[in-house]
Scaffold this active site. Structure first.
Site, mmCIF file in Angstrom:
data_model
loop_
_atom_site.group_PDB
_atom_site.id
_atom_site.type_symbol
_atom_site.label_atom_id
_atom_site.label_comp_id
_atom_site.label_asym_id
_atom_site.label_seq_id
_atom_site.Cartn_x
_atom_site.Cartn_y
_atom_site.Cartn_z
ATOM 1 C CG ASP A 144 22.887 50.043 16.445
ATOM 2 O OD1 ASP A 144 24.042 50.341 16.107
ATOM 3 O OD2 ASP A 144 22.634 49.131 17.259
ATOM 4 N NE ARG A 194 27.538 48.848 12.760
ATOM 5 C CZ ARG A 194 26.950 48.915 13.971
ATOM 6 N NH1 ARG A 194 25.671 48.662 14.109
ATOM 7 N NH2 ARG A 194 27.662 49.256 15.030
HETATM 8 P P1 FAD Z 1 23.258 36.373 5.998
HETATM 9 O O1 FAD Z 1 22.959 36.047 4.599
HETATM 10 O O2 FAD Z 1 22.156 36.517 6.954
HETATM 11 O O3 FAD Z 1 24.317 35.394 6.581
HETATM 12 C C1 FAD Z 1 25.476 34.968 5.920
HETATM 13 C C2 FAD Z 1 26.121 33.840 6.729
HETATM 14 O O4 FAD Z 1 26.525 34.353 7.999
HETATM 15 C C3 FAD Z 1 25.186 32.706 7.094
HETATM 16 O O5 FAD Z 1 25.181 31.729 6.076
HETATM 17 C C4 FAD Z 1 25.807 32.196 8.369
HETATM 18 O O6 FAD Z 1 26.944 31.416 8.108
HETATM 19 C C5 FAD Z 1 26.248 33.440 9.030
HETATM 20 N N1 FAD Z 1 25.188 34.005 9.904
HETATM 21 C C6 FAD Z 1 24.444 35.110 9.649
HETATM 22 N N2 FAD Z 1 23.585 35.357 10.658
HETATM 23 C C7 FAD Z 1 23.777 34.378 11.555
HETATM 24 C C8 FAD Z 1 23.192 34.099 12.810
HETATM 25 N N3 FAD Z 1 22.225 34.866 13.339
HETATM 26 N N4 FAD Z 1 23.630 33.000 13.481
HETATM 27 C C9 FAD Z 1 24.605 32.232 12.976
HETATM 28 N N5 FAD Z 1 25.202 32.455 11.774
HETATM 29 C C10 FAD Z 1 24.796 33.509 11.077
HETATM 30 N N6 FAD Z 1 20.760 45.269 11.263
HETATM 31 C C11 FAD Z 1 19.969 46.378 11.335
HETATM 32 O O7 FAD Z 1 18.847 46.346 10.826
HETATM 33 N N7 FAD Z 1 20.402 47.505 11.975
HETATM 34 C C12 FAD Z 1 21.641 47.593 12.518
HETATM 35 O O8 FAD Z 1 21.993 48.640 13.074
HETATM 36 C C13 FAD Z 1 22.506 46.456 12.438
HETATM 37 N N8 FAD Z 1 23.750 46.492 12.954
HETATM 38 C C14 FAD Z 1 24.588 45.434 12.711
HETATM 39 C C15 FAD Z 1 25.917 45.509 13.112
HETATM 40 C C16 FAD Z 1 26.810 44.506 12.794
HETATM 41 C C17 FAD Z 1 28.231 44.630 13.222
HETATM 42 C C18 FAD Z 1 26.362 43.372 12.046
HETATM 43 C C19 FAD Z 1 27.304 42.289 11.640
HETATM 44 C C20 FAD Z 1 25.042 43.274 11.683
HETATM 45 C C21 FAD Z 1 24.141 44.275 12.015
HETATM 46 N N9 FAD Z 1 22.797 44.190 11.658
HETATM 47 C C22 FAD Z 1 22.005 45.299 11.782
HETATM 48 C C23 FAD Z 1 22.214 42.884 11.245
HETATM 49 C C24 FAD Z 1 22.234 42.705 9.752
HETATM 50 O O9 FAD Z 1 21.303 43.593 9.160
HETATM 51 C C25 FAD Z 1 21.862 41.252 9.370
HETATM 52 O O10 FAD Z 1 20.590 40.958 9.843
HETATM 53 C C26 FAD Z 1 22.829 40.206 9.887
HETATM 54 O O11 FAD Z 1 24.139 40.677 9.905
HETATM 55 C C27 FAD Z 1 22.794 38.960 9.002
HETATM 56 O O12 FAD Z 1 23.163 39.291 7.692
HETATM 57 P P2 FAD Z 1 24.538 38.815 6.994
HETATM 58 O O13 FAD Z 1 25.032 39.976 6.202
HETATM 59 O O14 FAD Z 1 25.457 38.293 7.987
HETATM 60 O O15 FAD Z 1 24.100 37.759 5.914
#
Ligand code: FAD
Length: 317
Positions: A144, A194
């Protein structure tokens, strides 16, 4: 992603061990935490993984814990993962799948990266132990991404791990200015990346601050990875970026085993199932353990509606 005015406060609160102890002691959060974390025990995560596999989804399990400051805790994390890998053996993985259905996600800070003196060496040695066990079990490993002060050290560890375990994946965060270049250097054959937006509070000197800028950076990075020779893992719940990924899959002629979508446990479940039904691999990042506080606070920070839900659960106890 960054439009929430409370985001910096929640992310800072998420890094306070004292506040974490208080919130965990209250015991009130279980119901709210359950949405994002299937449980504290290995058994609960194995059950959750079995249900996800039964629905056609793949899984990456994260043993919760980060910012470990003593070697014994790092060793306990290694033991927890080794035990999890043994438990994985009982899971019904799909037969004949070209892509391993099971993965573990590691945080180097949980494996000792922040230990004074030789933290990077300790984390690398611990990660090597886990990579060997995972290889033997036919399980993938992902490292991660944490806050930007660790990016160089983490990528160095991943490069070292890949010499013996070429499928080890890492995470790149689109909110960092450097990430488009990192995507270029990691888009080679066999390289698993990722791509996510990024979940930590980062200064303007290293990271884009506005949601539109982060989304634009994500789209550029996605294009680099999809046009490259590696295995892109599209980790986002954002409908516009998922559409962009689908368009690039078609345009670049990628087959179903040449990329995957990834989402977090408990978020956009219907969308996860829809993508599976359309023939795409979807891997669900599924955390477990009692150190859920930091992870939970990052999920609250991502979405104001989650905070409202959380606060409501406090008053309705
Ligand atoms: P956003 O703009 O945040 O969300 C888009 C839409 O998704 C929102 O409108 C909503 O409908 C839905 N959504 C998003 N978040 C939420 C929530 N918390 N609750 C409910 N609905 C939500 N980050 C790191 O810094 N390091 C990592 O190693 C890391 N690993 C990850 C692994 C996976 C498989 C995923 C999916 C995310 C990971 N992340 C990691 C987190 C990532 O950086 C984001 O903070 C997170 O995924 C929210 O961003 P988004 O792309 O979904 O977009």
């Amino acid at each position: 992603v960054l439009a929430n005015p409370l985001r910096p406060v929640l992310l800072a609160a998420g890094r306070s061990p004292r506040l974490g102890r208080t919130v965990s002691r209250l015991g009130l959060t279980r119901r709210v935490v359950d949405r994002f974390v299937p449980g504290e025990s290995e058994r609960s995560v194995v059950e959750a993984a079995a249900a996800l596999l039964a629905s056609g989804r793949f899984v990456s399990v994260d043993h919760l814990g980060e910012d470990t400051t003593d070697a014994a805790q790092a060793e306990a994390t290694v033991q927890a993962y080794l035990s999890l890998l043994r438990a994985y053996a009982d899971l019904p993985v799909p037969a004949g799948s070209a892509v391993p259905a099971l993965e573990i996600s590691l945080k180097l800070s949980a494996l000792g990266q922040a230990l004074p003196g030789n933290g990077d060496e300790v984390a690398l040695a611990n990660a090597r132990t886990l990579c060997r066990a995972a290889d033997a079990a036919g399980v993938w490993v992902n490292v991660d991404a944490e806050d930007h002060t660790t990016t160089d050290a983490t990528l160095a560890v991943v490069r070292a791990l890949r010499e013996d375990h070429p499928t080890v994946a890492t995470v790149l965060q689109a909110y960092l200015h450097r990430t488009e270049d990192d995507c270029r250097s990691l888009a080679g054959t066999g390289s698993r990346v990722r791509l996510c937006k990024g979940a930590y509070a980062e200064p303007a000197s290293v990271a884009f601050q506005g949601a539109a800028e982060v989304d634009a950076s994500y789209a550029r990075c996605l294009e680099v990875l999809m046009r490259g020779a590696g295995y892109p893992m599209v980790a986002s719940h954002d409908p516009a970026l998922i559409d962009a990924a689908l368009a690039l899959v078609t345009e670049t002629g990628r087959g179903p085993d040449d990329y995957e979508f990834q989402m977090l446990y408990g978020i956009r479940d219907a969308e996860q199932r829809r993508l599976v039904a359309e023939g795409h691999h979807v891997r669900v990042y599924t955390p477990y353990g009692d150190q859920w506080y930091g992870y939970f606070m990052r999920r609250l920070a991502e979405r104001p509606a989650n905070l409202v839900f959380f606060l409501r659960s406090l008053v309705s106890r």
